[in-house]
Design an enzyme around this catalytic site. Sequence first.
Site, PDB file in Angstrom:
ATOM      1  N   ASP A  89      22.513  18.216  26.876  1.00  0.00           N
ATOM      2  CA  ASP A  89      23.266  17.525  27.927  1.00  0.00           C
ATOM      3  C   ASP A  89      24.209  16.501  27.297  1.00  0.00           C
ATOM      4  OD1 ASP A  89      23.998  16.900  30.569  1.00  0.00           O
ATOM      5  OD2 ASP A  89      22.572  15.232  30.647  1.00  0.00           O
ATOM      6  N   ASP A 146      20.788  13.718  12.992  1.00  0.00           N
ATOM      7  CA  ASP A 146      22.034  14.429  13.261  1.00  0.00           C
ATOM      8  C   ASP A 146      21.720  15.907  13.477  1.00  0.00           C
ATOM      9  OD1 ASP A 146      24.516  15.624  13.259  1.00  0.00           O
ATOM     10  OD2 ASP A 146      25.232  14.607  11.449  1.00  0.00           O
ATOM     11  N   LYS A 167      26.161  21.389  28.327  1.00  0.00           N
ATOM     12  CA  LYS A 167      27.212  20.835  29.191  1.00  0.00           C
ATOM     13  C   LYS A 167      28.582  21.215  28.645  1.00  0.00           C
ATOM     14  CE  LYS A 167      26.859  16.606  30.706  1.00  0.00           C
ATOM     15  NZ  LYS A 167      26.822  15.125  30.728  1.00  0.00           N
ATOM     16  N   GLY A 170      16.674  10.609  27.689  1.00  0.00           N
ATOM     17  CA  GLY A 170      15.463  11.417  27.749  1.00  0.00           C
ATOM     18  C   GLY A 170      15.113  12.018  29.090  1.00  0.00           C
TER      19      GLY A 170
END
EC number: 2.1.1.205
Length: 302
Positions: A119, A94, A159, A53
């Site tokens: 990320d 999901d 990312k 988080g």
Amino acid sequence: MGKSSKDKRDLYYRKAKEQGWRARSAFKLLQLNERFDLFSDIERVVDLCAAPGSWSQVLSRELFQKQDKKNAKIVSVDLQPMVPIEGVTTIQADITHPKTLQEILNVFGGEPADFVCSDGAPDVTGLHDLDEYIQAQLILAALQLTTCILKPGGKFVAKVFRGRDIDLLYAQLSYLFEQVICAKPRSSRGTSLEAFIVCLGYKPRAGWQPKLELNKSTEEFFRGSGIGKAENMQYLELPEDERLIAKFIACGDINDVDSDATYTLDTLDKIQSLNPVQLPTAPPYKRALELKRLGQANSKRV
């Protein structure tokens, strides 16, 4: 964040604990924002693969505290449980499931998102080709949801692992965004293949309606959009106006600390040990440790 000796000498790790961030990755998003001004003109944000988080923390502080956007809405999604953050709606689900998309839209009152970030990364195996492929598939999974919920002109950050085949991903993203930039924050270790793809100015494909469906691969999802791998490989000569070479940009103050360096602690007698900002909520090894303490752990191998 662990307590290994390297972590103790990593200044970003120490600064994260001192400033109350759940992970040092918070500085990556902060440095990306310094360079690209990601948080301007946004009110509805989705943080994918959010646990533990730290990026949601950054978004919460930047929007609610610094910009005082009382109407802003932040949704964090992850398969793993995450301790709540003030002002952030947490969904344990999901990211490829249609119900997840609907839950996010319900939070936004049916309105599209201004900014989607991720990320997330797989557990690396050390086999670079395999790790890069799995990470690319994770990005495409995040992109599926993004194309269903992001407003025209919106922003997307994820990312990536830079490898020899990363150009294909850049090419696919260039069909969907006006600008595609590969950025390397200073807080991201230079020895890592990790970087972040910053996509600005979402432009939906004409005549293509993205729709999340169960048991549909990313290849099938993007079929008909004109960006799929099969279609790119079929037509070797791409239209000139659709091609884009992603720029590589370093982010962060050049005078800031080196993420690859370790720093000695000169005044050990004055060092105060800080507890983790957030303990693991449900680590997979928790049950094994409990059994070990009770002397019931079975050491036999099957």
